[in-house]
Design a protein around this motif. Structure first.
Motif, mmCIF file in Angstrom:
data_model
loop_
_atom_site.group_PDB
_atom_site.id
_atom_site.type_symbol
_atom_site.label_atom_id
_atom_site.label_comp_id
_atom_site.label_asym_id
_atom_site.label_seq_id
_atom_site.Cartn_x
_atom_site.Cartn_y
_atom_site.Cartn_z
ATOM 1 N N UNK A 1 0.830 -1.213 0.000
ATOM 2 C CA UNK A 1 0.000 0.000 0.000
ATOM 3 C C UNK A 1 0.858 1.255 0.000
ATOM 4 N N UNK A 2 1.887 1.297 0.885
ATOM 5 C CA UNK A 2 2.697 2.512 0.970
ATOM 6 C C UNK A 2 3.491 2.721 -0.322
ATOM 7 N N UNK A 3 3.870 1.607 -0.990
ATOM 8 C CA UNK A 3 4.547 1.726 -2.276
ATOM 9 C C UNK A 3 3.660 2.450 -3.279
ATOM 10 N N UNK A 4 2.361 2.090 -3.239
ATOM 11 C CA UNK A 4 1.407 2.731 -4.133
ATOM 12 C C UNK A 4 1.320 4.222 -3.867
ATOM 13 N N UNK A 5 1.326 4.591 -2.588
ATOM 14 C CA UNK A 5 1.243 6.009 -2.233
ATOM 15 C C UNK A 5 2.456 6.750 -2.787
ATOM 16 N N UNK A 6 3.636 6.151 -2.624
ATOM 17 C CA UNK A 6 4.859 6.781 -3.150
ATOM 18 C C UNK A 6 4.793 6.906 -4.668
ATOM 19 N N UNK A 7 4.335 5.838 -5.330
ATOM 20 C CA UNK A 7 4.211 5.861 -6.793
ATOM 21 C C UNK A 7 3.309 7.004 -7.235
ATOM 22 N N UNK A 8 2.178 7.159 -6.522
ATOM 23 C CA UNK A 8 1.221 8.184 -6.933
ATOM 24 C C UNK A 8 1.703 9.593 -6.568
ATOM 25 N N UNK A 9 2.453 9.714 -5.470
ATOM 26 C CA UNK A 9 3.034 11.032 -5.143
ATOM 27 C C UNK A 9 4.022 11.449 -6.230
ATOM 28 N N UNK A 10 4.813 10.473 -6.686
ATOM 29 C CA UNK A 10 5.784 10.783 -7.750
ATOM 30 C C UNK A 10 5.055 11.130 -9.047
ATOM 31 N N UNK A 11 3.997 10.363 -9.336
ATOM 32 C CA UNK A 11 3.198 10.647 -10.540
ATOM 33 C C UNK A 11 2.686 12.089 -10.496
ATOM 34 N N UNK A 12 2.146 12.451 -9.323
ATOM 35 C CA UNK A 12 1.557 13.785 -9.166
ATOM 36 C C UNK A 12 2.624 14.877 -9.334
ATOM 37 N N UNK A 13 3.815 14.627 -8.781
ATOM 38 C CA UNK A 13 4.907 15.604 -8.900
ATOM 39 C C UNK A 13 5.326 15.763 -10.359
ATOM 40 N N UNK A 14 5.390 14.619 -11.083
ATOM 41 C CA UNK A 14 5.766 14.685 -12.501
ATOM 42 C C UNK A 14 4.698 15.405 -13.324
ATOM 43 N N UNK A 15 3.435 15.136 -12.972
ATOM 44 C CA UNK A 15 2.343 15.800 -13.693
ATOM 45 C C UNK A 15 2.394 17.314 -13.450
ATOM 46 N N UNK B 1 -6.279 5.149 -4.074
ATOM 47 C CA UNK B 1 -6.792 3.783 -4.112
ATOM 48 C C UNK B 1 -6.227 3.170 -5.389
ATOM 49 N N UNK B 2 -5.371 2.188 -5.242
ATOM 50 C CA UNK B 2 -4.631 1.702 -6.407
ATOM 51 C C UNK B 2 -4.824 0.194 -6.576
ATOM 52 N N UNK B 3 -5.494 -0.206 -7.654
ATOM 53 C CA UNK B 3 -5.620 -1.632 -7.978
ATOM 54 C C UNK B 3 -4.493 -1.987 -8.945
ATOM 55 N N UNK B 4 -4.543 -3.197 -9.517
ATOM 56 C CA UNK B 4 -3.460 -3.618 -10.413
ATOM 57 C C UNK B 4 -3.253 -2.649 -11.576
#
Lengths: 125, 141
Positions: free
Chosen positions: A1-15, A72-75
């Motif tokens: 779960x926390x990996x997903x949060x990090x992935x999405x934080x990075x996505x948001x920063x890149x966006x 909320x991150x599914x596959x």
């Protein structure tokens, strides 16, 4: 779960970086082909109409900061709730907009998350 | 709004369809059936339900639905918005749920943000649900 949060934080920063670059093509790479963007409440846009609107918007040189509130991150599908502030330069004080965005992302076959639904005013508070 | 809560659907292999009204009707029917396994079959294996206040998937999600729906809560949902982008859709509903707890009935009202996905077999199923209560308390809190 926390990996997903990090992935999405990075996505948001890149966006946000792509958005703030002002380069439409760079930002448009963050959207799926069929993406729906609702940058004006009640007016969902897709395809060329979406691209034309967003290209025109970026010409005003808006600068965004975005903070991930929930994810909320599914596959291969994700829902993000995002607090954002945009400042647009004017001759006087910058014009300021803010909202709580509701975004749906899809993971492409190339491993890149892209916006399928981008609704900046998706939640009232 | 008149609901057809008799909408026919395949209970062994449900498809929420691409019609947002039918989606809502099947969802309510399955929820109000009290059958956790039936309701859970509207979700994909990796789908996330935040109904309990925690992000549940797979077996944990099924276990929660089994336990909660056995208490026979009754939901009524009204569609407020929907956007479809290829094989994914964002749906918003306003809901009322009447819970039957050990201390009697209690009502929860709020709105729910749902993400649906069309799978490779063409069926539309729940990918993510995120109910937010505005009055009353969700089942587990």
């Amino acid at each position: 779960m926390s990996d997903h949060v990090e992935t999405m934080k990075k996505h948001l920063a890149r966006y946000a970086d792509a958005f703030n670059s002002g380069d439409f093509e760079t930002m448009d790479a963050f959207y799926t082909e069929e993406a729906v963007a609702v940058w004006e409440p009640g007016k969902p846009l897709t395809g060329q109409a979406r691209r034309d609107f967003q290209r025109e918007y970026l010409r005003r040189e808006p600068k965004m900061t975005a903070t991930l509130r929930e994810s909320f991150v599914t596959d291969d599908t994700a829902l993000l709730i995002v607090d954002w502030v945009i400042e647009i330069p004017t001759d006087g004080a910058p014009e300021r907009e803010q909202g709580v965005g509701v975004d749906v992302l899809r993971l492409g076959d190339d491993g890149v998350w892209r916006y399928a639904v981008d609704e900046p005013f998706g939640q009232e508070s | 709004m008149i609901y057809n809560l008799e909408t026919d659907f395949d209970r062994s292999n449900p498809d929420l369809t691409d019609d947002q009204y039918i989606q809502n009707e099947i969802f309510m029917q399955a929820f109000n059936s009290g059958e956790g396994a039936l309701f859970d079959s509207l979700y994909r294996e990796d789908s996330i339900s935040n109904f309990s206040g925690k992000q549940l998937t797979g077996e944990a999600r099924l276990a929660f639905f089994n336990e909660y729906l056995a208490t026979k809560p009754v939901s009524l949902a009204t569609l407020t918005k929907w956007y479809v982008a290829g094989d994914v859709a964002l749906i918003k509903v306003e809901y009322i749920i009447d819970n039957q707890g050990p201390d009697g009935r209690s009502r929860v009202e709020g709105y729910c943000t749902d993400v649906l996905r069309r799978g490779e077999d063409g069926r539309w199923l729940m990918a993510i649900d995120r109910p937010v209560a505005t009055t009353g308390r969700p089942p587990s809190q």
